[in-house]
Design a protein around this motif. Structure first.
Motif, PDB file in Angstrom:
ATOM      1  N   SER A 145       0.847  -1.192   0.000  1.00 17.26           N
ATOM      2  CA  SER A 145       0.000   0.000   0.000  1.00 17.26           C
ATOM      3  C   SER A 145       0.881   1.239   0.000  1.00 17.26           C
ATOM      4  O   SER A 145       1.600   1.502   0.963  1.00 17.26           O
ATOM      5  CB  SER A 145      -0.910  -0.002   1.232  1.00 17.26           C
ATOM      6  N   SER A 146       0.798   2.006  -1.058  1.00 16.57           N
ATOM      7  CA  SER A 146       1.601   3.222  -1.126  1.00 16.57           C
ATOM      8  C   SER A 146       1.134   4.241  -0.082  1.00 16.57           C
ATOM      9  O   SER A 146       1.939   4.999   0.454  1.00 16.57           O
ATOM     10  CB  SER A 146       1.546   3.831  -2.525  1.00 16.57           C
ATOM     11  N   TYR A 147      -0.155   4.240   0.224  1.00 14.43           N
ATOM     12  CA  TYR A 147      -0.671   5.150   1.253  1.00 14.43           C
ATOM     13  C   TYR A 147      -0.041   4.838   2.606  1.00 14.43           C
ATOM     14  O   TYR A 147       0.459   5.736   3.280  1.00 14.43           O
ATOM     15  CB  TYR A 147      -2.196   5.038   1.341  1.00 14.43           C
ATOM     16  N   LEU A 148      -0.054   3.569   3.007  1.00 18.08           N
ATOM     17  CA  LEU A 148       0.538   3.196   4.294  1.00 18.08           C
ATOM     18  C   LEU A 148       2.046   3.425   4.310  1.00 18.08           C
ATOM     19  O   LEU A 148       2.593   3.838   5.328  1.00 18.08           O
ATOM     20  CB  LEU A 148       0.221   1.742   4.625  1.00 18.08           C
ATOM     21  N   ASP A 149       2.699   3.158   3.193  1.00 17.46           N
ATOM     22  CA  ASP A 149       4.140   3.411   3.117  1.00 17.46           C
ATOM     23  C   ASP A 149       4.452   4.886   3.369  1.00 17.46           C
ATOM     24  O   ASP A 149       5.389   5.213   4.111  1.00 17.46           O
ATOM     25  CB  ASP A 149       4.688   2.996   1.749  1.00 17.46           C
ATOM     26  N   ASP A 150       3.662   5.781   2.774  1.00 19.61           N
ATOM     27  CA  ASP A 150       3.876   7.216   2.964  1.00 19.61           C
ATOM     28  C   ASP A 150       3.581   7.644   4.393  1.00 19.61           C
ATOM     29  O   ASP A 150       4.316   8.447   4.974  1.00 19.61           O
ATOM     30  CB  ASP A 150       3.005   8.015   1.997  1.00 19.61           C
ATOM     31  N   ILE A 151       2.503   7.130   4.976  1.00 20.22           N
ATOM     32  CA  ILE A 151       2.136   7.490   6.346  1.00 20.22           C
ATOM     33  C   ILE A 151       3.227   7.050   7.317  1.00 20.22           C
ATOM     34  O   ILE A 151       3.618   7.804   8.210  1.00 20.22           O
ATOM     35  CB  ILE A 151       0.780   6.852   6.729  1.00 20.22           C
ATOM     36  N   ILE A 152       3.721   5.841   7.136  1.00 24.88           N
ATOM     37  CA  ILE A 152       4.759   5.319   8.030  1.00 24.88           C
ATOM     38  C   ILE A 152       6.059   6.101   7.863  1.00 24.88           C
ATOM     39  O   ILE A 152       6.724   6.434   8.843  1.00 24.88           O
ATOM     40  CB  ILE A 152       4.962   3.811   7.792  1.00 24.88           C
ATOM     41  N   ALA A 153       6.416   6.427   6.635  1.00 24.00           N
ATOM     42  CA  ALA A 153       7.657   7.168   6.395  1.00 24.00           C
ATOM     43  C   ALA A 153       7.595   8.580   6.973  1.00 24.00           C
ATOM     44  O   ALA A 153       8.601   9.098   7.462  1.00 24.00           O
ATOM     45  CB  ALA A 153       7.935   7.224   4.897  1.00 24.00           C
ATOM     46  N   ASP A 154       6.419   9.204   6.946  1.00 24.43           N
ATOM     47  CA  ASP A 154       6.282  10.591   7.413  1.00 24.43           C
ATOM     48  C   ASP A 154       5.945  10.697   8.893  1.00 24.43           C
ATOM     49  O   ASP A 154       5.850  11.808   9.417  1.00 24.43           O
ATOM     50  CB  ASP A 154       5.189  11.309   6.608  1.00 24.43           C
ATOM     51  N   TYR A 155       5.759   9.588   9.582  1.00 26.63           N
ATOM     52  CA  TYR A 155       5.364   9.618  10.987  1.00 26.63           C
ATOM     53  C   TYR A 155       6.543  10.087  11.840  1.00 26.63           C
ATOM     54  O   TYR A 155       7.643   9.562  11.729  1.00 26.63           O
ATOM     55  CB  TYR A 155       4.909   8.228  11.435  1.00 26.63           C
TER      56      TYR A 155
END
Length: 126
Positions: A17-27
């Motif tokens: 999931s690109s959405y989850l990947d982005d959320i995790i990276a930006d957390y």
């Protein structure tokens, strides 16, 4: 944020999931509050699945719409309007619908696996 647990990285890659990947990276790291990588990942996946069930959320409406497209196309076959002899959906609409529904299904299955391991997110899911 950087996740270092190999099992979590493997689940994240399998989820795709690109959405989850982005959320995790930006957390931000300072908002982790002592949670392990697995607990943090379970929290984010549970929120992702929760949004697909929340009334008024765009993802719930999109999920229902895309499931209907898949149902009407019988898994990807192009239905034709009997009056105009034109396709009801474009090929790209069908591909988007398939990817959206499969991403949700992968996230739901990942959440079930996490719950089987005894790791739960704080978002209530029906």
């Amino acid at each position: 944020m950087k996740i270092t647990d190999k099992n979590v990285l493997q689940m994240q890659k399998k989820l795709g999931s690109s959405y989850l990947d982005d959320i995790i990276a930006d957390y931000p790291d300072d908002e982790r509050y002592g949670r392990t990588d697995l607990e943090f990942f379970a929290e984010e996946v549970s929120y992702f699945v929760y949004c697909h069930h929340e009334d008024g959320h765009d993802w719930k409406d999109e999920l229902a719409e895309y499931r209907e497209i898949i149902r009407r196309t019988r898994g990807g076959f192009m239905p034709i309007n009997p009056y105009t002899f034109k396709p009801l959906y474009s090929q790209s609409d069908i591909m988007i619908a398939k990817e959206f529904v499969s991403e949700y299904t992968r996230a739901r299955n990942c959440l079930k696996k996490l719950q089987a391991q005894g790791v739960y997110g704080s978002w209530y899911i029906v």
